[in-house]
Design a protein around this motif. Structure first.
Motif, PDB file in Angstrom:
ATOM      1  N   GLU A  48     -10.063   5.899   9.533  1.00  0.00           N
ATOM      2  CA  GLU A  48      -8.715   5.542  10.031  1.00  0.00           C
ATOM      3  C   GLU A  48      -8.125   4.328   9.256  1.00  0.00           C
ATOM      4  N   GLU A  49      -9.026   3.261   9.011  1.00  0.00           N
ATOM      5  CA  GLU A  49      -8.555   2.032   8.543  1.00  0.00           C
ATOM      6  C   GLU A  49      -8.197   2.289   7.176  1.00  0.00           C
ATOM      7  N   ASP A  50      -9.019   3.064   6.413  1.00  0.00           N
ATOM      8  CA  ASP A  50      -8.456   3.372   4.756  1.00  0.00           C
ATOM      9  C   ASP A  50      -7.243   4.169   4.713  1.00  0.00           C
ATOM     10  N   GLN A  52      -4.943   4.205   7.016  1.00  0.00           N
ATOM     11  CA  GLN A  52      -3.863   3.139   7.360  1.00  0.00           C
ATOM     12  C   GLN A  52      -3.633   2.193   6.175  1.00  0.00           C
ATOM     13  N   MET A  53      -4.351   1.724   5.317  1.00  0.00           N
ATOM     14  CA  MET A  53      -4.281   0.792   4.219  1.00  0.00           C
ATOM     15  C   MET A  53      -3.372   1.804   3.358  1.00  0.00           C
ATOM     16  N   HIS A  55      -1.613   4.264   3.890  1.00  0.00           N
ATOM     17  CA  HIS A  55      -0.094   4.520   4.286  1.00  0.00           C
ATOM     18  C   HIS A  55       0.570   2.928   4.303  1.00  0.00           C
ATOM     19  N   THR A  56       0.058   2.064   4.317  1.00  0.00           N
ATOM     20  CA  THR A  56       0.740   0.708   4.221  1.00  0.00           C
ATOM     21  C   THR A  56       1.450   0.563   2.966  1.00  0.00           C
ATOM     22  N   LEU A  57       0.852   1.156   1.980  1.00  0.00           N
ATOM     23  CA  LEU A  57       1.477   1.091   0.518  1.00  0.00           C
ATOM     24  C   LEU A  57       2.486   2.100   0.448  1.00  0.00           C
ATOM     25  N   TYR A  58       2.321   3.398   0.955  1.00  0.00           N
ATOM     26  CA  TYR A  58       3.289   4.395   0.827  1.00  0.00           C
ATOM     27  C   TYR A  58       3.757   4.610   2.213  1.00  0.00           C
ATOM     28  N   LYS A  59       4.681   4.058   2.683  1.00  0.00           N
ATOM     29  CA  LYS A  59       5.282   4.396   3.869  1.00  0.00           C
ATOM     30  C   LYS A  59       5.944   5.469   4.355  1.00  0.00           C
ATOM     31  N   ILE A  63       0.956  10.036   8.529  1.00  0.00           N
ATOM     32  CA  ILE A  63      -0.280   9.582   8.678  1.00  0.00           C
ATOM     33  C   ILE A  63      -0.648  10.385  10.069  1.00  0.00           C
TER      34      ILE A  63
END
Length: 74
Positions: A48-50, A52-53, A55-59, A63
């Motif tokens: 999930e961390e990957d 989320q990372m 997703h942080t770049l492409y909001k 997710i």
């Protein structure tokens, strides 16, 4: 011709008409439609961390746990 198969329509038609809820919403050249077609992808990450990372770049992406859903135009 009436079809829900984009591949079939692309092989046989130069111009297409898109109907939604019984109303014409677009009439266009098949080349224009192919150029602007949306593609949907689901990317599954190991953690999930990957996810989320990414997703942080492409909001604008959706997710759900380790799965990120992406829609691209063209």
């Amino acid at each position: 011709m009436s079809s829900h198969s984009f591949t079939e329509v692309a092989r046989t038609c130069d111009t297409i008409c898109i109907i939604k809820d019984g109303h014409i919403v677009d009439i266009d050249d098949m080349n224009n439609v192919q150029t602007n077609a949306r593609q949907h992808y689901s990317i599954t990450f190991e953690t999930e961390e990957d996810a989320q990372m990414f997703h942080t770049l492409y909001k604008e992406r959706k997710i759900d746990g380790t799965i990120v859903r992406v829609t691209l135009n063209g």
